[in-house]
Design a protein around this motif. Structure first.
Motif, PDB file in Angstrom:
ATOM      1  N   PRO A 536       0.800  -1.237   0.000  1.00  0.00           N
ATOM      2  CA  PRO A 536       0.000   0.000   0.000  1.00  0.00           C
ATOM      3  C   PRO A 536       0.829   1.282   0.000  1.00  0.00           C
ATOM      4  CG  PRO A 536      -0.960  -1.615   1.483  1.00  0.00           C
ATOM      5  CD  PRO A 536       0.347  -2.181   1.049  1.00  0.00           C
ATOM      6  N   ASP A 537       2.061   1.214   0.544  1.00  0.00           N
ATOM      7  CA  ASP A 537       2.894   2.422   0.557  1.00  0.00           C
ATOM      8  C   ASP A 537       3.635   2.631  -0.760  1.00  0.00           C
ATOM      9  OD1 ASP A 537       4.848   0.471   0.657  1.00  0.00           O
ATOM     10  OD2 ASP A 537       5.561   0.967   2.673  1.00  0.00           O
ATOM     11  N   GLY A 538       3.413   1.769  -1.739  1.00  0.00           N
ATOM     12  CA  GLY A 538       4.026   1.903  -3.059  1.00  0.00           C
ATOM     13  C   GLY A 538       5.266   1.061  -3.256  1.00  0.00           C
ATOM     14  N   LEU A 539       5.883   0.581  -2.170  1.00  0.00           N
ATOM     15  CA  LEU A 539       7.127  -0.177  -2.291  1.00  0.00           C
ATOM     16  C   LEU A 539       6.860  -1.653  -2.554  1.00  0.00           C
ATOM     17  CD1 LEU A 539       8.176   2.485  -1.065  1.00  0.00           C
ATOM     18  CD2 LEU A 539       9.803   1.109   0.264  1.00  0.00           C
ATOM     19  N   SER A 566      11.953  -3.226  -0.164  1.00  0.00           N
ATOM     20  CA  SER A 566      13.199  -2.778  -0.796  1.00  0.00           C
ATOM     21  C   SER A 566      12.946  -1.526  -1.609  1.00  0.00           C
ATOM     22  CB  SER A 566      13.768  -3.865  -1.709  1.00  0.00           C
ATOM     23  OG  SER A 566      14.801  -3.349  -2.516  1.00  0.00           O
ATOM     24  N   CYS A 567      13.770  -0.506  -1.372  1.00  0.00           N
ATOM     25  CA  CYS A 567      13.677   0.708  -2.188  1.00  0.00           C
ATOM     26  C   CYS A 567      14.314   0.497  -3.552  1.00  0.00           C
ATOM     27  CB  CYS A 567      14.374   1.873  -1.473  1.00  0.00           C
ATOM     28  SG  CYS A 567      13.796   2.162   0.213  1.00  0.00           S
ATOM     29  N   VAL A 568      15.416  -0.241  -3.611  1.00  0.00           N
ATOM     30  CA  VAL A 568      16.171  -0.342  -4.851  1.00  0.00           C
ATOM     31  C   VAL A 568      15.426  -1.173  -5.897  1.00  0.00           C
ATOM     32  CG1 VAL A 568      17.597  -2.318  -4.140  1.00  0.00           C
ATOM     33  CG2 VAL A 568      18.490  -0.676  -5.787  1.00  0.00           C
ATOM     34  N   THR A 569      14.790  -2.282  -5.507  1.00  0.00           N
ATOM     35  CA  THR A 569      14.003  -3.033  -6.486  1.00  0.00           C
ATOM     36  C   THR A 569      12.765  -2.232  -6.898  1.00  0.00           C
ATOM     37  OG1 THR A 569      12.891  -4.214  -4.690  1.00  0.00           O
ATOM     38  CG2 THR A 569      14.762  -5.298  -5.730  1.00  0.00           C
ATOM     39  N   ARG A 604       6.591   6.547  -6.885  1.00  0.00           N
ATOM     40  CA  ARG A 604       7.578   7.633  -6.761  1.00  0.00           C
ATOM     41  C   ARG A 604       7.423   8.334  -5.405  1.00  0.00           C
ATOM     42  NH1 ARG A 604       6.601   9.322 -11.433  1.00  0.00           N
ATOM     43  NH2 ARG A 604       8.419   8.430 -12.503  1.00  0.00           N
ATOM     44  N   MET A 605       6.203   8.605  -5.021  1.00  0.00           N
ATOM     45  CA  MET A 605       5.944   9.269  -3.745  1.00  0.00           C
ATOM     46  C   MET A 605       6.338   8.367  -2.579  1.00  0.00           C
ATOM     47  SD  MET A 605       2.329  10.832  -2.369  1.00  0.00           S
ATOM     48  CE  MET A 605       2.161  11.734  -3.921  1.00  0.00           C
ATOM     49  N   GLY A 606       6.016   7.073  -2.702  1.00  0.00           N
ATOM     50  CA  GLY A 606       6.344   6.141  -1.624  1.00  0.00           C
ATOM     51  C   GLY A 606       7.831   5.975  -1.423  1.00  0.00           C
ATOM     52  N   TYR A 608      10.265   8.152  -2.073  1.00  0.00           N
ATOM     53  CA  TYR A 608      10.860   9.328  -1.423  1.00  0.00           C
ATOM     54  C   TYR A 608      10.439   9.417   0.040  1.00  0.00           C
ATOM     55  CZ  TYR A 608      12.674  14.038  -0.835  1.00  0.00           C
ATOM     56  OH  TYR A 608      13.403  15.127  -0.410  1.00  0.00           O
ATOM     57  N   ASP A 609       9.177   9.098   0.305  1.00  0.00           N
ATOM     58  CA  ASP A 609       8.675   9.191   1.677  1.00  0.00           C
ATOM     59  C   ASP A 609       9.341   8.172   2.589  1.00  0.00           C
ATOM     60  OD1 ASP A 609       6.772  10.100   3.738  1.00  0.00           O
ATOM     61  OD2 ASP A 609       5.915   8.094   3.491  1.00  0.00           O
ATOM     62  N   LYS A 610       9.525   6.954   2.109  1.00  0.00           N
ATOM     63  CA  LYS A 610      10.029   5.873   2.953  1.00  0.00           C
ATOM     64  C   LYS A 610      11.554   5.738   2.927  1.00  0.00           C
ATOM     65  CE  LYS A 610       6.042   4.210   4.352  1.00  0.00           C
ATOM     66  NZ  LYS A 610       5.673   4.116   5.782  1.00  0.00           N
ATOM     67  N   CYS A 611      12.202   6.199   1.846  1.00  0.00           N
ATOM     68  CA  CYS A 611      13.622   5.870   1.655  1.00  0.00           C
ATOM     69  C   CYS A 611      14.560   7.065   1.724  1.00  0.00           C
ATOM     70  CB  CYS A 611      13.810   5.160   0.313  1.00  0.00           C
ATOM     71  SG  CYS A 611      12.729   3.725   0.078  1.00  0.00           S
ATOM     72  N   TRP A 612      14.050   8.291   1.633  1.00  0.00           N
ATOM     73  CA  TRP A 612      14.932   9.446   1.663  1.00  0.00           C
ATOM     74  C   TRP A 612      15.440   9.661   3.080  1.00  0.00           C
ATOM     75  CZ3 TRP A 612      17.788  12.139  -1.460  1.00  0.00           C
ATOM     76  CH2 TRP A 612      18.296  13.379  -1.072  1.00  0.00           C
ATOM     77  N   ALA A 613      16.771   9.813   3.205  1.00  0.00           N
ATOM     78  CA  ALA A 613      17.411  10.050   4.509  1.00  0.00           C
ATOM     79  C   ALA A 613      17.942  11.479   4.516  1.00  0.00           C
ATOM     80  CB  ALA A 613      18.533   9.052   4.735  1.00  0.00           C
ATOM     81  N   PRO A 614      17.221  12.446   5.107  1.00  0.00           N
ATOM     82  CA  PRO A 614      17.633  13.854   5.036  1.00  0.00           C
ATOM     83  C   PRO A 614      19.024  14.094   5.599  1.00  0.00           C
ATOM     84  CG  PRO A 614      15.372  13.661   5.813  1.00  0.00           C
ATOM     85  CD  PRO A 614      15.933  12.283   5.801  1.00  0.00           C
ATOM     86  N   ALA A 615      19.390  13.373   6.664  1.00  0.00           N
ATOM     87  CA  ALA A 615      20.700  13.599   7.280  1.00  0.00           C
ATOM     88  C   ALA A 615      21.835  13.208   6.349  1.00  0.00           C
ATOM     89  CB  ALA A 615      20.799  12.821   8.585  1.00  0.00           C
ATOM     90  N   ARG A 616      21.608  12.239   5.487  1.00  0.00           N
ATOM     91  CA  ARG A 616      22.632  11.800   4.534  1.00  0.00           C
ATOM     92  C   ARG A 616      22.493  12.507   3.195  1.00  0.00           C
ATOM     93  NH1 ARG A 616      25.090   6.819   5.832  1.00  0.00           N
ATOM     94  NH2 ARG A 616      26.416   7.326   4.050  1.00  0.00           N
ATOM     95  N   GLY A 617      21.319  13.050   2.913  1.00  0.00           N
ATOM     96  CA  GLY A 617      21.075  13.629   1.600  1.00  0.00           C
ATOM     97  C   GLY A 617      21.094  12.586   0.513  1.00  0.00           C
TER      98      GLY A 617
END
Length: 820
Positions: A536-539, A566-569, A604-606, A608-617
């Motif tokens: 449901p979250d897109g991943l 998995s974000c990469v798959t 695409r939204m899922g 970024y929401d689940k896999c983006w790490a702001p501290a690492r950029g």
């Protein structure tokens, strides 16, 4: 592949000709549906599914030399066809049982009035066969267009004999511990050979009448050939081979660079193979030859005398030290732990030849070999052995290098040369991941190889074969096999997504959309399968089988979060959704295209929401955000999961990572995945940094590679076409020549010279050659672009655009030429 046992003169033996004669190329295509009249045949007592080599023959009397004499030929596993002792061609090109290829030849140039002899060598390596070789049982088929007494269609009048002297060697013959899927070494024991089998005078009692290969069938005589779209009771659904025949042209087997033996044994050996040499009786030595560059070829060794001798031929991409490590590919020696200079060794696939003391005995394997270094290990008995000659016949798909790229940077010229050689050697009846170890057509490798073919040669026939093969490989669940043809099934679901990318590439680069339209049912099945794993979250949750993304020796890709996502798959899935939406919108179901785009937006939204790490950029590889890689961030940029405003910052972090390293725990991309890095640079408006990104290829030049290896660092394969993409990048990113619209109906030219002061390039468009020439002039760029008739396009640089018309276009772009 000339027969090992052809009884012809030495002059004829060493005369080379391409497989595809002008007579063959003039044959008209077969109709889509044809009725076969010939029948499959085999030997009455030979094993049907165990390793065997057979010879077939048929006598033909003609009242006059014909103007045309077309035959259709196939076999399981393979055949070599001769007329009057002269090699005509071989085959069939690989396929599966439902799409079994047959070859067409016009025999007229080889026939004459009076008696003629048509022969064939057919072999089946059984359990030792290459994994790419699919098979049911040993059989041969020939159908002639001629009628009546001048027809030579099987089975009437055909005879067959078993050739006992030629056998497959088992895995123990390979002197290297590595996965070897390309088929067996071969042994020829000359004393058991029928050396006159290919002559009309051969009176051997071993010849018997052919029989049906379905002799064990409960249904009776079911050996009549049938097309793939027709009903038949034998296993081979016949389709014409649409590819040209592979080339068969002379090349060097190598020069002697070292002889290991006593001083007396070494004497005079370096004159070989330019001159014949004699190995004394009771001698054991190694003669090492170096071609300087890798090749795919048939070695042809001719010897005389030497009864009781044994010759081992070892084919090696590089030389190894005592720990089985490679080094500088030119190095013949290494220094051991005690500081002593030691000889490097050739390791790998081996053939064996056992002379019988006869004159002009010829060894040539039935399948081609891959080597830069060829080691002849020779042991003689009480009789000296004369090495008469060693030649080779190069074989590969008959690609023509039509594109060109010239710049003041000599290293780029070398990178181009090596990339083209790598791509060429990995293209035969199918694309191949490696010509040495596997010879398998994998989706991930083939996508890059097909793009190289479009850009450098303008020839799409091998790519069309691959697209169809992967479509044919689909399993009931809906996805493709990872590689095809393959007798050993393997599933990599993520490669099914790349197959959709291949179709999108073809749609953009080639003018005929039919292969893509015909594959849409397959792309829908693939994406339906993946939809079952979308959360449901897109991943995507963890997929069955092997979700290959990239070779990363220092880590694992993909990884999964604690809840199995998995974000990469998912990013690879996102790219396929985008591509499929384009294809459906243009060629299929517009409503489905809309649904794919809606699904892609959610993915695409899922991500970024689940896999983006702001501290690492950076994007993480899974939602736990503990593992990071270049691969996930490259795809995040390429498929816009990372917002445009952040893409360049992400890529600058990615570019700082060297292959084979893990700075700050970020897994680096292999040579293969840096193909997608190049695409991401262009997507993010950073293509001028491409030339700096190929530093790993510049570093390999110092190690004297003649083809590009599989992975950074210690590598199994020295020739992997997925590492050859710089030749494509130089044309499409640096020279900037790409399709401007589907089918390459228009061209988009956007050069990115980096620090180069100038360059010229040529590109084979379906309508003719595109030629470009660029020169920096102060802060500007002067460009000359020549387009073929009817082709229009756009020239873009530094945020500005100019229309392009057929013929010569001159463009002066002020402020666009400063060196980066």
């Amino acid at each position: 592949m000339r027969s090992t046992f052809a009884a012809v003169s030495i002059a004829a033996t060493l005369a080379f000709a391409p497989l595809c004669s002008s007579a063959q190329t003039d044959i008209q295509p077969d109709p889509a549906h044809r009725t076969w009249h010939a029948s499959w045949v085999t030997h009455p007592t030979a094993p049907l599914r165990e390793p065997v080599v057979l010879h077939f023959r048929r006598f033909l009397t003609l009242s006059a030399a014909p103007g045309s004499y077309v035959v259709r030929v196939s076999a399981d596993n393979r055949f070599v066809l001769y007329v009057n002792g002269q090699r005509v061609g071989d085959g069939p090109a690989r396929g599966d049982l439902n799409h079994w290829r047959y070859e067409r030849f016009d025999l007229a140039p080889h026939l004459h009035a009076g008696g003629n002899l048509i022969t064939a060598t057919v072999w089946n390596w059984g359990i030792f066969a290459p994994i790419a070789q699919m098979s049911d049982r040993t059989a041969f088929l020939l159908e002639s267009d001629a009628a009546g007494s001048e027809s030579i269609s099987t089975p009437e009048g055909w005879q067959v004999e078993i050739e006992p002297c030629h056998r497959a060697l088992d895995r123990s013959s390979v002197t290297q511990r590595s996965y070897m899927a390309s088929g067996p070494g071969e042994v020829v024991e000359a004393a058991q050979c029928d050396w006159s089998w290919n002559t009309a005078s051969d009176q051997s009692s071993n010849w018997v009448a052919v029989v049906s290969p379905m002799r064990d069938s409960i249904y009776g005589d079911v050996n009549r050939a049938h097309s793939a779209d027709a009903t038949g009771d034998n296993p081979w659904g016949l389709v014409p081979d649409t590819l040209p025949h592979m080339v068969y042209t002379p090349t060097s087997a190598g020069q002697v660079v070292r002889v290991d033996g006593t001083a007396a044994e070494q004497a005079g050996m370096t004159a070989f193979p330019v001159h014949a040499v004699t190995v004394p009786a009771n001698t054991h030595l190694h003669i090492l030859l170096d071609r300087k560059t890798l090749t795919t070829a048939y070695p042809i060794l001719t010897v005389s005398g030497g009864k009781g001798a044994q010759i081992w031929l070892t084919y090696s991409e590089a030389l190894y030290d005592n720990k089985d490590h490679k080094g500088d590919r030119d190095a013949l020696y290494y220094t051991d732990a005690q500081g002593v200079k030691q000889p490097r060794r050739a390791l790998g696939l081996r053939d064996e030849f056992v002379p019988d003391g006869g004159v002009d005995r010829i060894f040539e394997p039935l399948w081609w070999r891959t080597w830069r270094y060829l080691d002849l290990e020779i042991s003689t008995d009480s009789e000296p052995l004369k090495l008469d000659s060693l030649t080779a016949a190069f074989t590969a798909y008959p690609f023509e290098e039509r594109a060109s790229f010239q710049s003041p940077d000599p290293e780029l010229a070398k990178i181009w040369e090596i990339s083209w050689r790598t791509a060429r050697l990995d293209a035969h009846e199918t694309y191949m991941d490696t010509p040495y170890y596997e010879q398998l057509q994998y989706v991930g490798d083939t996508r890059i190889q097909a793009l190289i073919s479009y850009a450098v040669t303008g020839d799409d026939r091998l790519a069309r074969q691959a697209l169809q093969a992967f479509n044919d490989s689909r399993i009931p669940e809906g996805i493709t096999r990872s590689r095809y043809p393959s007798s050993l099934p393997q599933n990599i679901p993520t490669f099914s997504l790349l197959w959709i990318g291949m179709l999108h590439d073809y749609w953009m680069y080639r003018p005929d959309p039919a292969p893509v339209r015909e594959s849409l049912m397959g792309t829908r099945a693939v994406l339906d399968w993946f939809a079952h794993y979308q959360q449901p979250d897109g991943l995507l949750r963890e997929l069955p089988w092997w979700s290959f993304i990239d070779w990363v020796p220092s880590g694992t890709i993909p990884t999964y979060s604690s809840n199995g996502e998995s974000c990469v798959t998912t990013l690879q899935y996102l790219g396929a959704l985008d591509n499929a939406a384009d294809l459906e919108g243009a060629l299929g179901d517009p409503a489905l295209a809309t649904r794919y785009r809606t699904r892609a937006a959610g993915v695409r939204m899922g991500v970024y929401d689940k896999c983006w790490a702001p501290a690492r950029g950076l994007l993480a590889d899974n939602p736990d955000k503990m593992v990071f890689s270049q691969q996930s961030n490259i795809m995040g940029v390429l498929y816009d999961a990372i917002p445009k405003a952040q893409q360049q910052a992400v890529l600058r972090k990615v570019l700082a990572i060297e292959p084979g390293t893990t700075p700050d725990g970020v897994l680096s991309a292999s040579y293969y995945f840096r193909f997608y890095l190049a695409r991401a640079l262009a997507h993010a408006g950073m293509a001028d940094e491409y030339l700096a990104s190929i530093e790993p290829w510049r570093q390999m030049l110092a190690l004297h590679f003649s083809t590009w290896p599989e992975t950074p660092g210690p590598t199994r394969s020295d020739s992997h076409a997925w590492s050859a993409h710089p030749i494509y990048d130089l044309l499409t990113l640096v020279a900037g020549i790409e399709p401007g619209s589907p089918g390459f109906k228009t061209v988009r030219i956007a050069p990115h010279l980096g620090s180069l002061p100038s360059l010229t390039a040529a590109y084979p468009h379906p309508d003719g050659m595109i030629e470009v020439e660029y020169h920096r002039q102060g802060s500007g760029l002067a460009a000359t672009v020549t387009l073929p008739a009817k082709l229009t396009g756009t020239f873009l640089i530094a945020g500005r655009s100019w229309p392009l018309q057929p013929g010569t276009n001159h463009i002066d772009a002020p402020g666009a030429g400063a060196a980066e």
